[in-house]
Design an enzyme around this catalytic site. Structure first.
Site, PDB file in Angstrom:
ATOM      1  CD  GLU A   1      61.264  62.623 156.082  1.00 13.73           C
ATOM      2  OE1 GLU A   1      62.013  62.471 157.070  1.00 13.73           O
ATOM      3  OE2 GLU A   1      61.528  63.421 155.158  1.00 13.73           O
TER       4      GLU A   1
ATOM      5  CG  HIS B   1      65.670  62.182 144.946  1.00 11.29           C
ATOM      6  ND1 HIS B   1      66.779  62.004 145.733  1.00 11.29           N
ATOM      7  CD2 HIS B   1      65.135  63.376 145.314  1.00 11.29           C
ATOM      8  CE1 HIS B   1      66.930  63.046 146.533  1.00 11.29           C
ATOM      9  NE2 HIS B   1      65.933  63.900 146.306  1.00 11.29           N
TER      10      HIS B   1
END
Lengths: 338, 383
Positions: free
Chosen positions: A68, A137
């Site tokens: 990322e 999540h």
């Protein structure tokens, strides 16, 4: 490459609206490119980029290494080189490896260079809970970025806004964190998919809240996934003869205080709803500002309805964590009881 | 390792210097290298003088800035003393269209890009977060977060690819990006991610690592168990180790790496073995973490002395050195004068360029402060 759709409206999901918005932006500007994990043939884990690599090629829709910080860091370099990268972070909880690049580099490069360097990077982040996911999540980290000067933080609540706002984000000369309410990806609505360049409006389109439902008794401010909850609360309250005005913030940075204040001057009462923890959250900022600006109009303290000061809980009990209909109505009753 | 042995000599992290590319010995003698000599053999006395002048001017600037910090004129200064050959040698290999992402002590590289070095003082005097226009010199602003900019260089290189400015064979078109960073940075995740992105994309980027042996107080062997240039190889990136105190070798390896990048051959990792002879910044005290013997050993490998010895060996006249000395004196005076004239910016600077487009929050804050300050002016007027 598909041609521009001529018919003005289509009934589509919020996810599809973002997909169409990305497509429009890529058609409009050859410098727009997408980067992220699994966004190519798979179309992203939520299929938001479905079909785009097939139509625009792997140079413009890039499946990146699983890194990322690398995604955002290279996007900064591409932006310095004149590109307009749109990064996808797969899930909210996975943005933290990129936190340094976003807050110390992306947010400040324009400032440090006194305007000489532009970094128009967009970072798309599916966020929020309510889909029964495992840990990392379902998080709502938007305020961590809203607290950082130099970044714009926006989040659509409807398919129509999703379609327009992703294009505004890409057209903006500033870096934009584009938080996508993942629980609403499958919500469907009519969208005018023929929106023109002038309707996009670049960065200036990113400052304005929307009155999602007019009302007279209590102002309810929400954004992203919580807007639908607030609207359901308004429908339920109406049955009890209470009129809620629901404001969809759209932007968490900057916050459109004038729109909220104008509403509170009429209703005298304010409830702020968001999924993120209330402690030091956007609701606290709104409560403080509105208290400063509307002190003599307020009939009751500003109340906040949001997440608790806990990590996002396991999915079996997330319904109790999320600001649901009952908690919003409880807050409404409380401010009305003053 | 870096603790000097009985002769006061050291071995770089991870093993002996066997694979170190060197074209000029510490005694100032040119040595032949099968692969690299051809790239610098043509450099005549005039060219060597020019490299020498660059290094001397950069050192003078660095010395002045260090001294200005000691006099309280700068808040901080990160000296590049001792690293002039690595920076000038590699910097002089760059083409006009190549784009450099420096760390924060890349004074020698800045010089080769035509940046007025005095502009680097603005950052350290607290007047600006940058000080120069990156686009004017293809020399980006300094990056203080260690290693973050290696990703920016890689991304920029990916932009070069998309622009089609690589592998065309046209020297006016093909270009590359370069990231300069230190040994400590190689331990950062970002540098490793940059190597990954660069390798899988064949990005036209050169990673120029100046292994100056110390990350503030931590020696290089505390950052890595392998020679630093082996790290590049682990990512599938061609990697070389060069004597960074040898301006000719630094120049030659950079020429090769840039040629590879521009022609479509992908990234290169260069470890330039050098030594930071001063402090990390003016805030630390090297006597607390390293020995005098070690410093002395590296002083004998001084990059400027080395080229000086070659020039003398080739019959350079004393006049050249005398004239250069006079030039640096003049330069020093200009630096001091310039530095002291850098005044604080107006308060409104705070609010400028936070965003590229109108932002109501910044406007509100700016208006509030203006009104607040106006209140004092009104009070004073009525007093």
């Amino acid at each position: 490459m598909s041609t521009t759709v001529e018919s003005s409206t289509e009934r589509i999901t919020l996810g599809k609206a973002i997909n169409l918005g990305l497509r429009r932006a890529m058609e409009r500007d050859p410098k727009v490119m997408l980067m992220g994990e699994d966004i190519g043939p798979l179309g992203g884990v939520f299929r938001v980029t479905d079909g785009l690599q097939k139509d625009f090629g792997s140079e413009r829709v890039v499946d990146t290494p699983l890194a990322e910080s690398g995604i955002v860091g290279t996007a900064i370099g591409l932006a310095v080189a004149g590109y307009r990268p749109v990064c996808e972070i797969q899930f909210d909880g996975f943005i933290f490896p990129a936190f340094n690049q976003i807050t110390t580099q992306l947010a400040k490069m324009h400032y440090r260079s006194r305007g000489a360097v532009h970094v128009p990077v967009v970072i798309r982040v599916p966020y929020g809970g309510g889909i029964g996911a495992v840990e990392h999540h379902s998080e709502s980290p938007e305020v961590l970025f809203a607290h950082t000067p130099g970044l714009r933080v926006i989040t659509p609540a409807t398919p129509a806004d999703a379609f327009t706002m992703i294009q505004q984000a890409i057209a903006s000369p500033d870096p934009v964190l584009f938080f996508e309410p993942k629980a609403r990806y499958w919500d469907k609505a009519e969208v005018d998919v023929s929106a023109t360049d002038s309707a996009i409006g670049g960065g200036d389109g990113l400052n304005t809240a929307r009155v999602a439902r007019p009302g007279t008794d209590v102002t309810v401010v929400a954004y992203g996934p919580a807007v639908a909850t607030a609207l359901r609360a308004a429908a339920a309250a109406e049955a009890d003869g209470i009129s809620l005005e629901v404001i969809d913030l759209r932007a968490v940075s900057p916050i459109d205080f004038p729109t909220i204040a104008a509403s509170v001057r009429r209703t005298g009462r304010l409830v702020v709803v968001h999924e993120a923890p209330t402690f030091l959250g956007a609701g606290g900022e709104i409560a403080a500002r509105i208290t400063e600006e509307c002190f003599y109009h307020l009939e009751a303290p500003v109340l906040r309805v949001g997440g608790f000061h806990t990590p996002y809980p396991v999915s079996k009990i997330e319904e109790e964590y999320l600001p649901n209909l009952d908690r919003v109505l409880h807050a409404v009753d409380t401010v009305l009881s003053h | 390792m870096f603790t000097p042995d009985a002769d006061g000599d050291t071995t770089p992290v991870g093993g002996p210097d066997d694979d170190l590319i060197q074209l000029l010995t510490p005694d100032g003698e040119r040595v032949h290298h099968e692969s690299y000599s051809a790239r610098v053999d043509h450099l005549d006395t005039e060219a060597l003088q020019s490299l020498y002048r660059d290094m001397v001017m950069v050192r003078r600037f660095d010395t002045e800035a260090t001294s200005l910090q000691r006099h309280g004129e700068l808040g901080l200064w990160p000296p590049c003393l001792g690293q002039e050959a690595a920076q000038v040698g590699s910097g002089r290999a760059l083409g006009v269209r190549d784009y450099v992402f420096p760390s924060y002590r890349e004074l020698g590289v800045a010089w080769t890009r035509g940046v007025d070095l005095r502009k680097t003082l603005h950052l350290f005097r607290g007047e600006d977060h940058g000080g120069w226009d990156p686009a004017e010199h293809n020399f980006h602003l300094y990056t203080l977060v260690i290693g973050a900019h290696t990703l920016h260089a890689t991304g920029y290189a990916m932009g070069i690819q998309r622009d089609g400015d690589v592998g065309t064979g046209n020297p006016d078109r093909d270009r590359a990006a370069v990231a300069y960073f230190g040994d400590g940075a190689t331990a950062q995740g970002d540098v490793n991610e940059a190597l990954t992105f660069a390798a899988v994309n064949d990005a036209p980027v050169v990673f120029f690592c100046q292994n100056n042996q110390w990350a503030i107080s931590e020696p290089a062997q505390q950052q890595s168990r392998v020679p630093l240039f082996h790290r590049g190889r682990g990512f599938g990136v061609p990697s070389v180790r060069v004597d960074g105190n040898d301006v000719l070798a630094s120049h030659a390896v950079m020429l090769e790496a840039l040629e590879r990048a521009r022609s479509g051959g992908g990234p290169t990792f260069i470890e330039a073995v050098t030594y930071r002879m001063g402090a990390h910044t003016t805030s630390d005290d090297p006597t607390k973490y390293r020995t005098r013997a070690e410093e002395e050993m590296w002083r004998r490998r001084d990059p400027i002395d080395r080229l000086h010895a070659l020039l003398v060996r080739e019959g350079e006249s004393e006049q050249f050195f005398t004239e250069l000395e006079a030039e640096t004196e003049q330069f020093g005076a200009e630096i001091r004068e310039y530095c002291r004239a850098i005044a604080a910016p107006g308060t409104e600077r705070m609010f400028e360029h936070v965003y590229a487009s109108e932002n109501p929050q910044v406007s509100a804050d700016r208006a509030w402060l203006a009104e607040y300050e106006e209140g004092f002016a009104t009070e004073e007027a009525s007093a």
